[in-house]
Design a protein around this motif. Structure first.
Motif, mmCIF file in Angstrom:
data_model
loop_
_atom_site.group_PDB
_atom_site.id
_atom_site.type_symbol
_atom_site.label_atom_id
_atom_site.label_comp_id
_atom_site.label_asym_id
_atom_site.label_seq_id
_atom_site.Cartn_x
_atom_site.Cartn_y
_atom_site.Cartn_z
ATOM 1 N N THR A 119 -46.236 9.343 -3.043
ATOM 2 C CA THR A 119 -46.724 8.668 -1.840
ATOM 3 C C THR A 119 -45.977 7.362 -1.614
ATOM 4 O O THR A 119 -45.545 7.053 -0.491
ATOM 5 C CB THR A 119 -48.241 8.402 -1.962
ATOM 6 N N PHE A 123 -43.275 6.558 1.433
ATOM 7 C CA PHE A 123 -43.404 5.339 2.233
ATOM 8 C C PHE A 123 -42.063 4.605 2.298
ATOM 9 O O PHE A 123 -41.658 4.098 3.361
ATOM 10 C CB PHE A 123 -44.465 4.437 1.600
ATOM 11 N N HIS A 201 -43.890 5.888 8.270
ATOM 12 C CA HIS A 201 -44.347 5.312 7.002
ATOM 13 C C HIS A 201 -45.862 5.157 6.943
ATOM 14 O O HIS A 201 -46.431 5.011 5.849
ATOM 15 C CB HIS A 201 -43.688 3.945 6.784
ATOM 16 N N LEU A 205 -48.960 5.829 3.856
ATOM 17 C CA LEU A 205 -49.822 4.660 3.696
ATOM 18 C C LEU A 205 -51.286 5.046 3.922
ATOM 19 O O LEU A 205 -52.182 4.541 3.232
ATOM 20 C CB LEU A 205 -49.406 3.568 4.676
#
Length: 467
Positions: A119, A123, A201, A205
């Motif tokens: 993750t 990002f 992104h 998030l």
């Protein structure tokens, strides 16, 4: 050979349960059911987030346009999602074995924590299109850890429920995880609609707090069972059985298509029909959502009509639907393409349910054959139950490789012809072969002779029950 117990099977502590008898009606009603349900819901949340992370690059690929700095060819994007699918497929085998070794609660915490890595990398990568392509692939492929969560979650929940409720529990667990593919696509749609395609992104998030929530809920709500066992001998025996390879082949056709098309659908809409990111994202979530929700229906149809019969006609329908998808490309009809692919996703869900239903049916039939041949009933049922249980996990891993194959075929199809049509032709031929195999092995007139060369105590026909 007796099952191999985990080296941690005698551990104790607040999170460890040393007495677990779900088949005892009194224990189940008074103690077991609420504990099992609590672990089930926590497991579903973690698996759901895992599937979403596993699928995240199929969504982020929609944000990777020249306007955002990504001058990537279609085959480069297909290779990225293929690698993510491959990592997830490979990890399903060790993830299955991890539950008895570490404990279900402990491994859920560990596996959920691992989701933080892809993750954070997603990002970073989606904001840095100048990252070298090879490095982008390596770092992006770490999202595959989310694919392993399915096997560990299913293995863990399998230990908690009595046989009469396992179908419901495992179906709920699987469906709750699978729909994570659609959820992340809905998140992508929301981000594009609210913040445009330059805000990719925000998708990873968005998932960061939910990963932390899954870790916290697993820590607070889940347990470890000392009775959970690593049955390596049964897994080895399963791979020696011809039905393992046949059922894996069929599950590649159903689940492999579900996860493969789930990853590829948005890219197909962009590259085949020129849809903008918002247009593609507004459609892509529908297919995986339908396929996930329809899976229990496939199981129920198999209960009523027979697993092999449902599977056979389902593959025939997949051949027809895929043929129409090819035709929609030839006449450049977007509405027809989307409609037909919606049907394909429905069929993958039905097929997933019917194929998984066939596995225990096959081994129930093998047990009956063994009993008829003189094997004690308890021994026959125990042996075949172990093999069937191990086969469920291994076939789940094998099926995931179909997702890899689909995206690699699309990659080559676009590279060679700039069209998805040749790839779809290859898939419809594969579905036709799956239908032929299903008919030849499980729907033809059954024989009563023992399977030559088998080393199990349960030999003989398995086709009758499967039909």
């Amino acid at each position: 050979m007796a099952p191999e117990t985990s080296s941690h099977s005698q551990r104790t502590g607040r999170s460890w349960i040393t007495h677990w008898e779900p088949e005892d009606p009194a224990f189940w009603q008074e103690t077991g059911r609420p504990i099992a349900k609590r672990n089930l819901w926590a497991s579903i949340l973690s698996e759901h987030i895992g599937f979403s992370v596993w699928s995240i690059w199929s969504v982020l690929a929609l944000f990777m346009t020249p306007a955002t700095g990504f001058d990537w060819a279609p085959e480069q994007k297909f290779l990225l999602v293929s690698l993510v699918a491959l990592v997830g497929a490979i990890l399903r085998v060790p993830y299955t074995l991890a539950v008895p070794i570490f404990g279900g609660r402990n491994w859920t915490i560990i596996s959920a924590s691992l989701l933080i890595i892809p993750t954070v990398l997603a990002f970073y990568l989606i904001q840095n299109p100048d990252t070298p392509y090879w490095l982008f692939l390596v770092l992006g492929a770490t999202a595959g850890v989310g694919g392993g969560n399915f096997s560990s979650s299913m293995a863990n929940i399998n230990f908690y429920f009595p046989e009469k409720e396992k179908g419901w529990a495992l179906g709920l667990n699987a469906g709750g995880g699978n729909i994570g593919v659609a959820t992340v696509q809905l998140v992508g749609l929301g981000v594009i609609a609210l913040f445009t395609a330059s805000a990719g992104h925000l998708v990873p998030l968005f998932y960061a707090p939910f990963i932390l929530l899954a870790i916290w809920i697993a820590f607070r709500s889940m347990n470890n069972l000392t009775s959970a066992r690593t049955d390596v001998s049964a897994q080895i025996a399963a791979t020696r059985d011809r039905h393992f390879w046949i059922m894996s082949f069929l599950y590649i056709g159903t689940f492999g298509s579900f996860i493969g098309f789930g990853f590829a659908f948005g890219l197909l809409l962009q590259n085949q029909f020129g849809l903008e990111p918002l247009q593609a994202a507004s459609v892509t979530f529908l297919g995986p959502a339908i396929g996930s929700l329809i899976r229990p229906v496939g199981g129920k149809m198999a209960d009523r009509l027979g697993g092999a019969r449902v599977t056979f006609w389902n593959f025939i329908a997949m051949v027809i639907a895929t043929s129409l998808a090819v035709a929609s490309i030839q006449i450049d009809n977007l509405a027809l393409f989307i409609s037909v692919f919606a049907v394909v996703f429905v069929l993958t869900g039905i097929g997933n349910g019917s194929v998984y239903k066939m596995i225990p049916s096959l081994y129930a039939a093998k047990a009956q054959s063994a009993i008829s041949a003189g094997t004690p009933a308890e021994e026959a049922h125990s042996f075949n139950k172990r093999i069937a249980s191990s086969m469920l996990g291994l076939i789940g891993a094998m099926g995931a490789f179909g997702g890899v194959a689909i995206n690699l075929v699309f990659r080559e199809s676009f590279r060679a012809t700039e069209s998805a049509a040749p790839g779809l032709v290859a898939f419809l031929v594969f579905y036709a072969v799956c239908a032929a195999v299903t008919y030849a092995v499980y729907m033809r007139t059954p024989t009563t002779t023992a399977n030559p060369g088998t080393t199990t105590p349960a030999t003989g026909t398995t086709e009758t029950v499967a039909r």
